[in-house]
Enzyme design. Structure first.
Site, mmCIF file in Angstrom:
data_model
loop_
_atom_site.group_PDB
_atom_site.id
_atom_site.type_symbol
_atom_site.label_atom_id
_atom_site.label_comp_id
_atom_site.label_asym_id
_atom_site.label_seq_id
_atom_site.Cartn_x
_atom_site.Cartn_y
_atom_site.Cartn_z
ATOM 1 N N ALA A 316 0.836 -1.201 0.000
ATOM 2 C CA ALA A 316 0.000 0.000 0.000
ATOM 3 C C ALA A 316 0.871 1.251 0.000
ATOM 4 O O ALA A 316 1.893 1.318 0.693
ATOM 5 C CB ALA A 316 -0.917 -0.002 1.212
ATOM 6 N N ASP A 384 20.693 -4.468 2.912
ATOM 7 C CA ASP A 384 20.616 -3.354 1.957
ATOM 8 C C ASP A 384 19.904 -2.135 2.539
ATOM 9 O O ASP A 384 19.230 -1.403 1.816
ATOM 10 C CB ASP A 384 19.895 -3.833 0.688
ATOM 11 C CG ASP A 384 20.049 -2.858 -0.466
ATOM 12 O OD1 ASP A 384 21.127 -2.266 -0.600
ATOM 13 O OD2 ASP A 384 19.089 -2.690 -1.237
ATOM 14 N N GLU A 389 13.591 6.294 6.155
ATOM 15 C CA GLU A 389 12.701 7.448 6.006
ATOM 16 C C GLU A 389 11.874 7.634 7.263
ATOM 17 O O GLU A 389 11.625 6.688 8.020
ATOM 18 C CB GLU A 389 11.774 7.268 4.800
ATOM 19 C CG GLU A 389 12.490 7.285 3.461
ATOM 20 C CD GLU A 389 11.531 7.308 2.284
ATOM 21 O OE1 GLU A 389 10.377 7.786 2.465
ATOM 22 O OE2 GLU A 389 11.915 6.851 1.195
#
Length: 515
Positions: A316, A384, A389
């Site tokens: 989503a 990775d 954020e």
């Protein structure tokens, strides 16, 4: 009467056998459980890092056959109230509805013009924006505590809708659009399918990121592969969402698996001519497509349906950056994306001392959130995590978003302990995180069991193979061992941080959106 006297020994033997069976099968197991609880100083008892929270006295007795996942989410650790009372929402409902209504009206106008250009005469009524749409309710439910509340019916409905709703458009993501014709091939070691993902829009105007199946479930990443050229696995995205919810982080967007008809649900609904041009039919009569980029413009790097159906994950979308700006911040424990280079943290065991001197890692919860993220990445085997954020509205103590987890679950036979560097070097962890990890190490709430049960809810089940599920239990023990080593060295008071109260950062130091 000689008869009864002859039968008396047999009766005594029968009574003795019944008594022995009762002792062995009922009384002795109960006594063994009592002894296992033992006194605190009992040397045979397995050491707990922290005392386990007591279960609710009003909880009904549970049978072994009951749902382990349901028992886990009913545990007091998963029902504790937030430390700040009512959670601060990310979006204002009125502003968000006004913004998304404008976006829906703009899409309807463009769709009408597109049909007129193609001389399509069949009627096409404008699609309305429904305020009760699950994706919109998901956006309105994001708060300072996480992407969704515990036991959120909205998330369950959103997962259902992403599996069932009709697609009305498909397009490249912004990353792919930026790369079109501008790929720097000198920076690419091997075309690995990194940029093969699409944005799909549903009939209720919700959007999801589609990542197609690139690797079979029983295939392991070759040990000679570098982490930055590994495949992106659709099932890793699905499993990461379920694990994140089980850990009660709630920092991974809802993700579900779906069989996509690449012809009807991508090719026939996209308006992007470049995307249309990369579809072809393989020699095996399967419909395939690939990313339009100089280093990916080869049919051997395509993904193919069978002949039209293709597995993939749907994640989503988060609210638009115009409504909820986000910061993308380099991970202090970023890896070297080269063949032979090493970052400072890989060679300096005291690297965390340097990190602690830099704001916002010098105070507040940022460093604790980095450790949470490292624990999550270690469990899934993700090397990775070069950036993270966070929403700017919640300031420097806001939660970190655990996005892009498709390079997890690559190797079940290997535990990359360097991912735990933030924990092992800083020796700090949230009390609530540690308590939940300890709970998931208990036989009644075993992590592999609750993950197995949770993943069975997805239509692409089995999402993970059994070796990957068992690897979760093994890695969980390694995490607890690392925490125990820190406590033995520095003491529990310095290692286990009480995250019941989360301080606010100074106004002058609050995170600000930057370009």
């Amino acid at each position: 009467m000689p008869g009864p006297r002859r039968d008396r020994p047999a009766v005594l033997l029968l009574l003795g056998a019944l008594l022995a069976a009762d002792l062995y099968f009922h009384l002795w197991p109960r006594a063994r459980r009592e002894l296992a609880a033992g006194a605190p100083g009992c040397p045979c008892r397995r050491r707990r890092l922290l005392p386990a929270p007591a279960a609710s006295s009003s909880a009904p007795l549970r049978s072994r056959s009951s749902s382990a996942l349901r028992r886990l989410f009913a545990h007091p650790l998963y029902r504790a109230a937030g430390p700040r009372g009512p959670a601060e929402p990310l979006l204002g409902a009125r502003e968000a509805l006004r913004y998304y209504r404008r976006k829906a009206a703009r899409w309807n106008r463009r769709h009408k013009l597109y049909r007129e250009e193609l001389n399509l005469t069949s009627p096409s009524a404008p699609l309305p924006l429904r305020p009760e749409a699950s994706w919109l309710q998901f956006h309105l439910g994001i708060s300072r505590d996480g992407l969704y509340p515990r036991s959120s019916p909205t998330v369950n409905q959103l997962l259902q809708d992403m599996q069932d709703l009709t697609m009305i458009s498909a397009d490249y993501s912004q990353d792919e659009k930026a790369l079109l014709g501008a790929c720097d091939c000198s920076q690419i070691v091997k075309p690995s399918g990194v940029h093969l993902k699409l944005v799909l829009r549903f009939q209720d105007f919700g959007k999801a990121m589609f990542k197609p199946m690139r690797q079979k479930r029983d295939e392991e990443t070759p040990e000679d592969f570098f982490y930055f050229v590994d495949f992106q696995r659709h099932n890793a995205e699905i499993a990461a969402f379920h694990l994140d919810r089980i850990l009660d982080f709630r920092r991974v967007p809802p993700t579900v698996g779906r069989l996509i008809n690449v012809t009807k649900e991508i090719l026939e609904v996209t308006k992007n001519e470049i995307l249309q041009s990369v579809f072809f039919v393989s020699p095996a009569s399967n419909v395939c497509f690939f990313a339009k980029c100089p280093y990916m413009c080869k049919t051997e790097y395509a993904v193919c349906g069978n002949p039209h159906l293709l597995e993939g994950s749907l994640s989503a979308f988060l609210p638009s950056l115009n409504l909820a700006p986000r910061l993308s911040i380099p991970n202090p424990w970023i890896r070297s994306y080269s063949f032979d280079g090493k970052e400072e943290w890989e060679v300096n065991p005291l690297y965390c001392d340097t990190v602690r001197e830099i704001y916002p890692y010098s105070n507040g919860n940022r460093l604790l959130n980095i450790v949470d993220m490292a624990i999550f990445d270690f469990l899934i085997g993700n090397m990775d995590r070069h950036h993270y954020e966070m929403f700017t509205k919640f300031g420097d103590d806001g939660f970190l978003l655990h996005l892009d987890n498709a390079r997890g679950f690559g190797r079940h036979s290997h535990d990359e302990t360097s991912i735990l560097a933030p924990l092992s070097q800083c020796c700090i962890i949230k009390r609530t995180t540690l308590l939940r990890l300890q709970l998931l190490a208990e036989p009644e709430y075993r992590l592999s069991d609750v993950m197995r049960e949770s993943l069975l809810q997805d239509r692409l089940a089995p999402v993970l193979t059994e070796p990957h599920l068992l690897a979760l239990d093994r890695r969980l023990q390694l995490i607890l061992k690392a925490v125990g080593k820190c406590i033995d060295t520095y003491g529990e008071a310095k290692v286990v941080a009480n995250d019941a109260a989360q301080p606010e950062a100074p106004a002058s130091d609050r995170a600000k959106p930057t370009t």
